[in-house]
Design a protein around this motif. Structure first.
Motif, short mmCIF file in Angstrom:
data_model
loop_
_atom_site.label_atom_id
_atom_site.label_comp_id
_atom_site.label_asym_id
_atom_site.label_seq_id
_atom_site.Cartn_x
_atom_site.Cartn_y
_atom_site.Cartn_z
N THR A 5 0.83 -1.23 0.00
CA THR A 5 0.00 0.00 0.00
C THR A 5 0.85 1.26 0.00
O THR A 5 0.37 2.32 -0.42
CB THR A 5 -0.95 0.03 1.21
OG1 THR A 5 -0.16 -0.20 2.38
CG2 THR A 5 -2.03 -0.99 1.10
N TYR A 6 2.11 1.17 0.45
CA TYR A 6 2.89 2.41 0.56
C TYR A 6 3.06 3.07 -0.81
O TYR A 6 3.14 4.29 -0.91
CB TYR A 6 4.26 2.17 1.23
CG TYR A 6 5.36 1.78 0.29
CD1 TYR A 6 5.59 0.47 -0.06
CD2 TYR A 6 6.18 2.76 -0.29
CE1 TYR A 6 6.60 0.12 -0.94
CE2 TYR A 6 7.19 2.42 -1.17
CZ TYR A 6 7.39 1.09 -1.49
OH TYR A 6 8.38 0.75 -2.37
N ASN A 26 0.14 13.20 2.30
CA ASN A 26 1.32 13.83 2.89
C ASN A 26 1.61 13.17 4.24
O ASN A 26 0.78 12.39 4.75
CB ASN A 26 1.04 15.32 3.10
CG ASN A 26 0.98 16.07 1.78
OD1 ASN A 26 1.83 15.88 0.92
ND2 ASN A 26 -0.03 16.91 1.63
N ALA A 27 2.73 13.54 4.80
CA ALA A 27 3.10 12.96 6.09
C ALA A 27 2.07 13.31 7.17
O ALA A 27 1.85 12.55 8.11
CB ALA A 27 4.48 13.45 6.50
N ASP A 28 1.41 14.47 7.03
CA ASP A 28 0.42 14.85 8.05
C ASP A 28 -0.97 14.30 7.76
O ASP A 28 -1.94 14.65 8.44
CB ASP A 28 0.38 16.38 8.17
CG ASP A 28 -0.04 17.03 6.85
OD1 ASP A 28 -0.33 16.30 5.88
OD2 ASP A 28 -0.05 18.27 6.77
N GLY A 29 -1.08 13.43 6.77
CA GLY A 29 -2.35 12.77 6.48
C GLY A 29 -3.24 13.52 5.51
O GLY A 29 -4.31 13.02 5.13
N THR A 30 -2.84 14.71 5.10
CA THR A 30 -3.64 15.44 4.11
C THR A 30 -3.32 14.91 2.71
O THR A 30 -2.28 14.28 2.50
CB THR A 30 -3.33 16.94 4.16
OG1 THR A 30 -1.91 17.10 3.97
CG2 THR A 30 -3.74 17.54 5.49
N PHE A 31 -4.23 15.18 1.79
CA PHE A 31 -4.00 14.72 0.42
C PHE A 31 -2.88 15.54 -0.21
O PHE A 31 -2.83 16.75 -0.06
CB PHE A 31 -5.27 14.90 -0.43
CG PHE A 31 -6.35 13.91 -0.10
CD1 PHE A 31 -6.05 12.56 0.04
CD2 PHE A 31 -7.67 14.32 0.08
CE1 PHE A 31 -7.05 11.65 0.35
CE2 PHE A 31 -8.66 13.42 0.38
CZ PHE A 31 -8.35 12.08 0.53
N ASN A 32 -2.01 14.84 -0.94
CA ASN A 32 -0.99 15.57 -1.69
C ASN A 32 -1.45 15.73 -3.15
O ASN A 32 -2.53 15.25 -3.54
CB ASN A 32 0.38 14.88 -1.59
CG ASN A 32 0.39 13.49 -2.18
OD1 ASN A 32 -0.41 13.17 -3.05
ND2 ASN A 32 1.31 12.65 -1.71
N ASN A 37 9.41 13.28 2.19
CA ASN A 37 8.34 13.92 1.44
C ASN A 37 8.33 13.33 0.04
O ASN A 37 9.36 12.80 -0.42
CB ASN A 37 8.58 15.43 1.33
CG ASN A 37 8.09 16.16 2.56
OD1 ASN A 37 7.16 15.71 3.23
ND2 ASN A 37 8.75 17.27 2.89
N VAL A 38 7.21 13.46 -0.62
CA VAL A 38 7.13 12.93 -1.99
C VAL A 38 7.35 14.08 -2.98
O VAL A 38 6.92 15.21 -2.73
CB VAL A 38 5.74 12.27 -2.23
CG1 VAL A 38 5.63 11.73 -3.64
CG2 VAL A 38 5.53 11.16 -1.22
#
Lengths: 437, 497
Positions: free
Chosen positions: A304-305, A313-319, A385-386
């Protein structure tokens, strides 16, 4: 014997080819300029330890590789099915197949240059440099990564070169054989050439998927070498068929409006190509969805990763990649699907050409979605980060697509200038010329 | 700039040079093979196809029917035993809680796929050779779905509650688990079965009309009435045919996604889990390819003896056999590709459980079944590369038998090896079927054969109208053979469509 040699051995009638060279030269110039810009990005990136422009190069390569592999599949399928309607289209695809050696040559910079420029940290494939550091909560050197060590027998330089070498032989060998027999038949008509093409295609349909899978696993899947999917080769096949069909529609559009297919390429050819575009739109969605769904449903972190990177994002928001993914659902599948369902969309020239341009654009987006997102070390809960969706490097993405495309189209036009625009002695040529829906 | 040869690319853009180019078009001779050989006429086709159900029942048919009916009683006995005793009479025991029942279900559903593929997908692909075999293959589909349905129906144990599989409102508020692929199977298979019956029946209507008219002419009024009821007033009129062809095309379009969805959902039964050996993303297309592979194996298994018994060599020609063999070769190669990818990714994924599952398949307690599977599914179809093999009908029939066996073992390998040696070695076991399992499965071949023999006996085995349309007499103007090079004005307006 290569197809070039086959053409060289034909009577003077064809050798006096002439043909208009200027479009070919124009595309060559465009290709060289595009490649120069992409190369500039690649070199400066490597000097700064960045592999982002290398990914641009890979994006350009993958797109045109998809187009040529798809055409190789279609040519072989056409022969194996003994299809009548597609004969004049098949000839145009055979011209494109002449670009395979050039395409493989264009793979060299992105693999070789990182060994000579910079400190090897700009390798597109992390596993090619064991000193690369994998970002994460516990940053790890690739050479010390237990998962890498378990895969090292496959992911190493020697295996890569063997894999690429085998693929090169398969793609170039099959293309050369098919082109040789098809073109020779124009000048030395004999049913044995058609029979030979059918035999080669039978064997080719067995070998081409193997070569495609090897290429896709090395060049695309191993970009995130922890990740794996048995479906990945099939996904690329589905994409390659869509790219090849769309490229063919646009090619035939130009050839039938201002080239040699004027008055020969007819409405039924558009219709049949449109039907295939629709079929492979559905197939692409089926494969892409199945891969996503099975990974989502099982919810195993090792799998899944790869999708999580493209969503959160790392904070769970959509990137930004979330929106790219959604655009694939709606614009790579839903819109072309609904559009192509309509009969008129497949026969009205403007409609079919429009949707094929659309498909090509979103095929690039699909490859972008698969290739570009990488992990960069960062101080957050994930340790990385992506890569953002939009960046200044997009200029190199565009340059690589145009540059490699210029060379591919130049090679195809060069091939076109050496023989007839339609295979005049092909046993199914009349069926194709008088094709009806 | 050199002088431009008018026939070369970029130069045929004006009408004059195009005419010169087209004047050069002289195709080499490589004629397409005839789909009905022996220079037969339409009347011969009608006599041949109708002659089978109209003639006196042959002795071999009675013998086969009796044998098949006896075989079918084994299923009856097995199911009676099951219902009267409970599902404990099957060989299921921890950790193998899915055994022969699901293996048999997937096996029979897979067999059914060739019928719809031939009728729908090959119809959309305009593969004319399909017409000699599509009717029988569609019938095979329905009978295979019947056999398949037995296993999930009875595995619930208290079969009188099987209707709970459907989401019917009830006082106890008991609903099926909608998130389970097994529940999706209920909808997928029932929809597939329904559409397959409709497709098959609709295709039969024109031929039932012919059978009715012939029976009437022969003075067999009961037969004429029976065929007439099902022919629904078919009169062979232009309007009827036009509606029929549109309906056929629509059903073909509907059936195509169905045929893919059914086995995709069957593959989800396994792949949506987390079990090593089951959870792999390639399962959906791999199962579909496997289903087509086994379906064509069964089509040839059935059609080759019928061809010999009824002398159908002019209708089911060597070309038809060649085509089917090549499809088996292609789909067998796809299945082989999937096996290879599964094995490779099991290693590449570096998950020790996944890796073990596959090593265990090849070297563990069920290795014998794994090698039967590989031998039958991966190796034996490659004999079809050779023309001499494809032209030896006995050998083709034997290889198709291997394909049928191999595909049953594929489902056995997937189901049983993954369960028997799961995550916890202390719970490992060895699954063996009981006599009830064996009876129930063995009998389904009898049931299938009974239904197929009845079909052969009472219904026209081939679509006469469609066969006549692909004969050379049905193409008087040469549209299908491309004998004229007629350039169309394309961009829109021209052509002689």
């Amino acid at each position: 014997m290569s197809s070039e040699a086959a053409v060289a051995s034909v009577p003077a009638e064809a050798a006096a080819s002439g043909g208009r060279k200027s479009p070919a030269i124009l595309f060559l110039i465009i290709g060289i300029i595009g490649l120069a810009v992409a190369l500039f990005g690649l070199v400066t990136g490597l000097e700064n330890g960045s592999g982002r422009a290398g990914l641009s190069w890979l994006l350009g390569f993958s797109f045109w590789f998809a187009a040529l592999v798809g055409m190789l599949f279609l040519v072989q399928l056409s022969y194996v099915f003994d299809a009548g309607w597609s004969t004049i289209i098949r000839r145009q695809m055979e011209h494109f197949l002449g670009a395979f050696p050039w395409l493989f040559l264009l793979l060299v910079p992105v693999i070789a240059l990182p060994f000579f420029i910079g400190d090897n940290t700009g390798m597109v494939w992390k596993w090619l440099n064991l000193d690369n550091i994998l970002p994460g909560i516990h940053p790890t050197r690739v050479g010390d990564d237990p998962l890498y060590l378990l895969k090292a027998a496959f992911l190493n330089q020697t295996s890569l070169f063997i894999g690429l070498g085998v693929s090169f032989v398969i793609f170039c060998g099959l293309s050369a054989a098919l082109r040789k027999h098809s073109f020779t038949n124009d000048f030395q008509p004999d049913a044995k050439h058609y029979a030979a093409c059918r035999r080669w295609s039978g064997a080719g349909l067995f070998l081409t998927p193997i070569g495609t899978t090897v290429m896709v696993m090395y060049l695309l899947m191993s970009l995130s070498y922890h990740w794996f999917s048995t479906m990945y080769g099939v996904w690329f096949f589905a994409l390659s068929m869509r790219v090849a069909l769309a490229t063919m529609v646009i090619t035939c559009f130009f050839l039938s409006t201002r080239g040699g297919l004027k008055g020969i390429f007819n409405q039924s050819h558009y219709y049949f190509l449109g039907c295939l575009c629709l079929a492979f739109t559905i197939f692409w969605a089926y494969i892409s969805f199945s891969q996503f769904f099975l990974i989502y449903n099982a919810n195993i972190p090792e799998e899944t990763y790869w999708y999580n990177m493209r969503q959160l994002n790392a904070d769970g928001t959509f990137n930004g990649w979330w929106w790219v993914g959604l655009s694939l659902v709606f614009f790579m599948f839903l819109f072309p699907f609904l559009f192509l369902l309509r009969y008129k969309s497949k026969v009205q020239v403007r409609s079919i050409v429009f949707i094929c341009c659309w498909i090509l654009f979103f095929a690039i987006v699909d490859l972008y979605f698969n290739i570009i997102p990488t992990q960069k070390a960062a101080d957050n809960i994930l340790g990385y980060n992506v890569t953002p969706v939009f960046s200044k490097y997009m200029i190199f993405d565009v340059a690589a697509i145009i540059g490699i495309g210029g060379i591919v189209i130049w090679a195809a036009l060069r091939s076109m200038s050496k023989t007839y625009i339609i295979p005049i002695h092909d046993p199914r040529i009349r069926e194709s010329i008088s094709s009806v829906q | 700039m050199p002088e431009i040869a008018p026939e070369l690319p970029f130069t045929a853009s004006d009408a004059e040079s195009r005419e010169k180019l087209l004047a050069k078009v002289k195709p080499v001779e490589a004629p397409r093979r005839e789909l009905v050989t022996g220079d037969k006429d339409f009347h011969w086709v009608t006599e041949k196809v109708c002659g089978i159900p109209e003639s006196k029942t042959p002795r071999w048919w009675w013998i086969m029917f009796c044998v098949a009916a006896c075989m079918a009683t084994f299923t009856l006995a097995g199911l009676t035993w099951l219902v009267s005793s409970g599902v404990g009479v099957w060989g299921l025991a921890n950790p193998v809680n899915w055994g022969w029942a699901i293996v048999n279900f997937v096996f029979w559903i897979g067999i059914g796929h060739a019928g719809t593929l031939i009728s729908a997908i090959l119809c959309l692909l305009r593969q004319k050779w399909r017409v000699s075999i599509n009717r029988a293959a569609e019938a095979m589909t329905i009978f295979a779905v019947v056999c398949a349905g037995i296993f999930p129906l009875f595995h619930v144990g208290r079969v009188w509650f099987a209707w709970w599989l459907f989401p019917l409102p009830n006082a106890n508020w008991i609903w099926p688990q909608f998130r389970s692929p097994l529940e999706w199977d209920v909808f997928a298979v029932s929809t597939y079965g329904t559409v397959s019956v409709l497709f098959w029946y609709m295709g039969l209507i024109p031929d039932l009309g012919t059978m009715r008219d012939r029976a009437l002419k022969a003075g067999k009024l009961i037969k004429a009435w029976a065929y007439g009821v099902f022919a629904m007033g078919w009169r062979q009129s232009n309007r009827h045919w036009r509606n029929y062809e549109m309906a056929y095309l629509l059903l073909a379009g509907l059936s195509t996604p169905l045929v893919l969805s059914v086995h995709t959902i069957v593959s989800f039964d396994f792949a949506a889990s987390q079990l090593p050996g089951w959870h792999t993303t390639i399962f959906p297309p791999y199962f579909v390819a496997g289903a087509i592979f086994s379906g064509f194996g069964m089509v040839l298994t059935l059609m080759l003896p019928l061809r010999a018994v009824y002398g159908l060599h002019n209708l089911i020609t060597q070309y038809h056999i060649d085509c089917m063999c090549k499809i088996i070769l292609a789909t067998g190669s796809m299945v082989g590709y999937a096996y290879m990818m599964e094995f490779f990714i099991a290693w590449y994924g570096a998950n020790p459980y996944e890796g073990f599952a596959f090593i265990n398949r090849a070297l563990g307690q069920y290795a014998w079944s794994y090698y039967i599977m590989v031998g039958c599914n991966v190796i034996s179809p490659h004999l079809f590369w050779f023309k001499a093999v494809r032209e030896n009908t006995a050998l083709v029939w034997i290889i198709c038998g291997f394909v049928n066996v191999g595909m049953w073992f594929e489902r056995f390998v997937i189901t049983v090896t993954s369960l028997a040696n799961d995550f916890l070695p202390s719970s490992w076991g060895y699954y063996s079927p009981t006599i009830v399992d064996i009876f129930t499965f063995f009998g389904t071949f009898g049931l299938f054969s009974v239904l197929f023999l009845l079909f052969v006996r009472f219904l026209p085995m081939m679509p006469m109208g469609e066969i006549k349309a692909v004969m050379k007499q049905g193409d008087a103007h040469g549209h299908g053979t491309g004998t004229q090079a007629v350039p169309h004005d394309v961009h829109g307006k021209g052509g002689h469509h």
